[in-house]
Design a protein around this motif. Sequence first.
Motif, PDB file in Angstrom:
ATOM      1  N   THR A  16       0.799  -1.219   0.000  1.00 15.40           N
ATOM      2  CA  THR A  16       0.000   0.000   0.000  1.00 15.40           C
ATOM      3  C   THR A  16       0.836   1.275   0.000  1.00 15.40           C
ATOM      4  OG1 THR A  16      -0.179  -0.090   2.404  1.00 15.40           O
ATOM      5  CG2 THR A  16      -1.942  -1.146   1.143  1.00 15.40           C
ATOM      6  N   GLU A  17       2.160   1.151  -0.132  1.00 18.52           N
ATOM      7  CA  GLU A  17       3.038   2.322  -0.162  1.00 18.52           C
ATOM      8  C   GLU A  17       3.631   2.502  -1.546  1.00 18.52           C
ATOM      9  OE1 GLU A  17       6.012   1.982   2.863  1.00 18.52           O
ATOM     10  OE2 GLU A  17       4.526   1.787   4.463  1.00 18.52           O
ATOM     11  N   TYR A  18       3.630   3.737  -2.022  1.00 20.02           N
ATOM     12  CA  TYR A  18       4.193   4.018  -3.333  1.00 20.02           C
ATOM     13  C   TYR A  18       5.703   3.779  -3.339  1.00 20.02           C
ATOM     14  CZ  TYR A  18      -0.049   6.058  -5.217  1.00 20.02           C
ATOM     15  OH  TYR A  18      -1.319   6.230  -5.676  1.00 20.02           O
ATOM     16  N   PRO A  19       6.230   3.193  -4.418  1.00 22.62           N
ATOM     17  CA  PRO A  19       7.687   3.061  -4.549  1.00 22.62           C
ATOM     18  C   PRO A  19       8.308   4.452  -4.692  1.00 22.62           C
ATOM     19  CG  PRO A  19       6.517   1.750  -6.192  1.00 22.62           C
ATOM     20  CD  PRO A  19       5.514   2.624  -5.535  1.00 22.62           C
ATOM     21  N   THR A  20       9.567   4.550  -4.380  1.00 22.04           N
ATOM     22  CA  THR A  20      10.258   5.835  -4.461  1.00 22.04           C
ATOM     23  C   THR A  20      11.459   5.717  -5.390  1.00 22.04           C
ATOM     24  OG1 THR A  20       9.557   6.450  -2.260  1.00 22.04           O
ATOM     25  CG2 THR A  20      11.482   7.581  -3.127  1.00 22.04           C
ATOM     26  N   ARG A  21      11.583   6.701  -6.245  1.00 21.83           N
ATOM     27  CA  ARG A  21      12.652   6.764  -7.225  1.00 21.83           C
ATOM     28  C   ARG A  21      13.151   8.213  -7.285  1.00 21.83           C
ATOM     29  NH1 ARG A  21      13.611   3.242 -11.266  1.00 21.83           N
ATOM     30  NH2 ARG A  21      11.678   2.090 -11.406  1.00 21.83           N
ATOM     31  N   ARG A  63       5.773  13.485  -6.293  1.00 23.57           N
ATOM     32  CA  ARG A  63       4.867  13.617  -5.155  1.00 23.57           C
ATOM     33  C   ARG A  63       5.211  14.868  -4.339  1.00 23.57           C
ATOM     34  NH1 ARG A  63       6.078   8.042  -5.362  1.00 23.57           N
ATOM     35  NH2 ARG A  63       7.438   8.174  -3.558  1.00 23.57           N
ATOM     36  N   PRO A  64       4.283  15.330  -3.512  1.00 27.46           N
ATOM     37  CA  PRO A  64       4.509  16.554  -2.724  1.00 27.46           C
ATOM     38  C   PRO A  64       5.770  16.506  -1.858  1.00 27.46           C
ATOM     39  CG  PRO A  64       2.199  15.957  -2.636  1.00 27.46           C
ATOM     40  CD  PRO A  64       2.916  14.824  -3.330  1.00 27.46           C
ATOM     41  N   ASP A  65       6.184  15.299  -1.440  1.00 35.41           N
ATOM     42  CA  ASP A  65       7.374  15.210  -0.582  1.00 35.41           C
ATOM     43  C   ASP A  65       8.679  15.258  -1.377  1.00 35.41           C
ATOM     44  OD1 ASP A  65       7.551  12.717  -1.773  1.00 35.41           O
ATOM     45  OD2 ASP A  65       7.382  11.585   0.095  1.00 35.41           O
ATOM     46  N   GLY A  66       8.576  15.431  -2.719  1.00 34.76           N
ATOM     47  CA  GLY A  66       9.770  15.539  -3.559  1.00 34.76           C
ATOM     48  C   GLY A  66      10.215  14.221  -4.164  1.00 34.76           C
ATOM     49  N   THR A  67       9.690  13.110  -3.695  1.00 28.23           N
ATOM     50  CA  THR A  67      10.033  11.821  -4.286  1.00 28.23           C
ATOM     51  C   THR A  67       9.185  11.603  -5.535  1.00 28.23           C
ATOM     52  OG1 THR A  67       8.441  10.643  -2.899  1.00 28.23           O
ATOM     53  CG2 THR A  67      10.708  10.842  -2.056  1.00 28.23           C
ATOM     54  N   ALA A  68       9.500  10.554  -6.277  1.00 21.88           N
ATOM     55  CA  ALA A  68       8.817  10.337  -7.542  1.00 21.88           C
ATOM     56  C   ALA A  68       8.643   8.851  -7.807  1.00 21.88           C
ATOM     57  CB  ALA A  68       9.618  10.988  -8.663  1.00 21.88           C
ATOM     58  N   HIS A  69       7.760   8.549  -8.754  1.00 22.94           N
ATOM     59  CA  HIS A  69       7.586   7.181  -9.233  1.00 22.94           C
ATOM     60  C   HIS A  69       7.047   7.236 -10.661  1.00 22.94           C
ATOM     61  CE1 HIS A  69       3.460   7.963  -7.749  1.00 22.94           C
ATOM     62  NE2 HIS A  69       3.093   7.173  -8.743  1.00 22.94           N
ATOM     63  N   THR A  70       7.060   6.088 -11.318  1.00 29.94           N
ATOM     64  CA  THR A  70       6.505   5.977 -12.659  1.00 29.94           C
ATOM     65  C   THR A  70       5.238   5.133 -12.601  1.00 29.94           C
ATOM     66  OG1 THR A  70       7.813   3.998 -13.147  1.00 29.94           O
ATOM     67  CG2 THR A  70       8.767   6.126 -13.776  1.00 29.94           C
ATOM     68  N   TYR A  71       4.373   5.334 -13.592  1.00 31.08           N
ATOM     69  CA  TYR A  71       3.212   4.457 -13.702  1.00 31.08           C
ATOM     70  C   TYR A  71       2.832   4.266 -15.158  1.00 31.08           C
ATOM     71  CZ  TYR A  71      -0.352   8.097 -14.622  1.00 31.08           C
ATOM     72  OH  TYR A  71      -1.101   9.089 -15.172  1.00 31.08           O
ATOM     73  N   THR A  72       2.084   3.211 -15.405  1.00 30.15           N
ATOM     74  CA  THR A  72       1.539   2.920 -16.718  1.00 30.15           C
ATOM     75  C   THR A  72       0.101   2.463 -16.540  1.00 30.15           C
ATOM     76  OG1 THR A  72       1.951   1.799 -18.828  1.00 30.15           O
ATOM     77  CG2 THR A  72       2.278   0.497 -16.808  1.00 30.15           C
ATOM     78  N   THR A  73      -0.640   2.390 -17.637  1.00 27.55           N
ATOM     79  CA  THR A  73      -2.035   1.973 -17.555  1.00 27.55           C
ATOM     80  C   THR A  73      -2.252   0.656 -18.296  1.00 27.55           C
ATOM     81  OG1 THR A  73      -2.620   3.252 -19.519  1.00 27.55           O
ATOM     82  CG2 THR A  73      -2.907   4.324 -17.384  1.00 27.55           C
ATOM     83  N   TRP A  74      -3.126  -0.166 -17.731  1.00 28.18           N
ATOM     84  CA  TRP A  74      -3.533  -1.431 -18.330  1.00 28.18           C
ATOM     85  C   TRP A  74      -5.055  -1.449 -18.295  1.00 28.18           C
ATOM     86  CZ3 TRP A  74      -2.459  -6.792 -15.696  1.00 28.18           C
ATOM     87  CH2 TRP A  74      -2.910  -7.825 -16.528  1.00 28.18           C
ATOM     88  N   THR A  75      -5.668  -1.428 -19.474  1.00 27.80           N
ATOM     89  CA  THR A  75      -7.119  -1.336 -19.583  1.00 27.80           C
ATOM     90  C   THR A  75      -7.709  -2.682 -19.982  1.00 27.80           C
ATOM     91  OG1 THR A  75      -6.953   0.994 -20.192  1.00 27.80           O
ATOM     92  CG2 THR A  75      -9.014  -0.119 -20.729  1.00 27.80           C
ATOM     93  N   GLU A  76      -8.723  -3.080 -19.271  1.00 28.43           N
ATOM     94  CA  GLU A  76      -9.427  -4.328 -19.539  1.00 28.43           C
ATOM     95  C   GLU A  76      -9.912  -4.371 -20.995  1.00 28.43           C
ATOM     96  OE1 GLU A  76     -13.142  -6.862 -17.642  1.00 28.43           O
ATOM     97  OE2 GLU A  76     -13.018  -4.712 -17.252  1.00 28.43           O
ATOM     98  N   GLY A  77      -9.656  -5.515 -21.648  1.00 28.92           N
ATOM     99  CA  GLY A  77     -10.153  -5.724 -22.996  1.00 28.92           C
ATOM    100  C   GLY A  77      -9.276  -5.183 -24.106  1.00 28.92           C
ATOM    101  N   ILE A  78      -8.129  -4.610 -23.775  1.00 32.31           N
ATOM    102  CA  ILE A  78      -7.254  -4.030 -24.789  1.00 32.31           C
ATOM    103  C   ILE A  78      -5.894  -4.726 -24.737  1.00 32.31           C
ATOM    104  CG2 ILE A  78      -6.076  -1.930 -25.565  1.00 32.31           C
ATOM    105  CD1 ILE A  78      -8.442  -0.345 -24.423  1.00 32.31           C
ATOM    106  N   ALA A  79      -5.509  -5.362 -25.843  1.00 30.20           N
ATOM    107  CA  ALA A  79      -4.181  -5.980 -25.931  1.00 30.20           C
ATOM    108  C   ALA A  79      -3.147  -4.866 -25.818  1.00 30.20           C
ATOM    109  CB  ALA A  79      -4.022  -6.728 -27.250  1.00 30.20           C
ATOM    110  N   THR A  80      -2.224  -5.015 -24.878  1.00 28.90           N
ATOM    111  CA  THR A  80      -1.308  -3.923 -24.547  1.00 28.90           C
ATOM    112  C   THR A  80       0.125  -4.406 -24.409  1.00 28.90           C
ATOM    113  OG1 THR A  80      -3.109  -2.848 -23.319  1.00 28.90           O
ATOM    114  CG2 THR A  80      -0.877  -2.095 -22.839  1.00 28.90           C
ATOM    115  N   LEU A  81       1.056  -3.586 -24.868  1.00 32.51           N
ATOM    116  CA  LEU A  81       2.475  -3.759 -24.569  1.00 32.51           C
ATOM    117  C   LEU A  81       2.772  -2.820 -23.413  1.00 32.51           C
ATOM    118  CD1 LEU A  81       4.508  -3.889 -27.911  1.00 32.51           C
ATOM    119  CD2 LEU A  81       4.407  -5.622 -26.114  1.00 32.51           C
ATOM    120  N   LEU A  82       2.937  -3.394 -22.230  1.00 27.06           N
ATOM    121  CA  LEU A  82       3.200  -2.589 -21.034  1.00 27.06           C
ATOM    122  C   LEU A  82       4.684  -2.305 -20.892  1.00 27.06           C
ATOM    123  CD1 LEU A  82       1.060  -4.492 -18.370  1.00 27.06           C
ATOM    124  CD2 LEU A  82       0.558  -2.255 -19.367  1.00 27.06           C
TER     125      LEU A  82
END
Length: 151
Positions: A16-21, A63-82
Amino acid sequence: MSRYATSSDVAPGEPTEYPTRERRDVAVHAELYEEQRARLQEELARMEQPDELFVAKVFGVQRPDGTAHTYTTWTEGIATLLPAADVVLLVEQPTEAGAEPTMTWVRWDVTAQVCADTCWKAMPEFEPPRILTKEWPSPGQLELLKSRKLR
């Protein structure tokens, strides 16, 4: 050593905690995947298959604390290259007309632990690496992912 920061550079943590990069690493990671995404989309267009496969983006978030992370989206029903990312935004299609999609934010390492054997196929020929989605998580997998979602 790779020129990009893969999600393996982030230590597994509390689900439940965001990764930090580092912010700089997030920017480099997103830029390299964006360059690749443009090339892959051009290739799909040349093959006259632009709608056969969705090539997902990597987004960088500070994020507000100065740390950062990356994200991507995966949508149901759509063939995706993540692309590899720290967080996956799961987008479930609504079951009722006019309803909004359900969105669940989950750490990449949690998503991989729950889904990788059945839902994903590693595509080692891509540099940077990508994952091909084979199928949407089962109801049981989705329930487990939601129980470990980011807050």
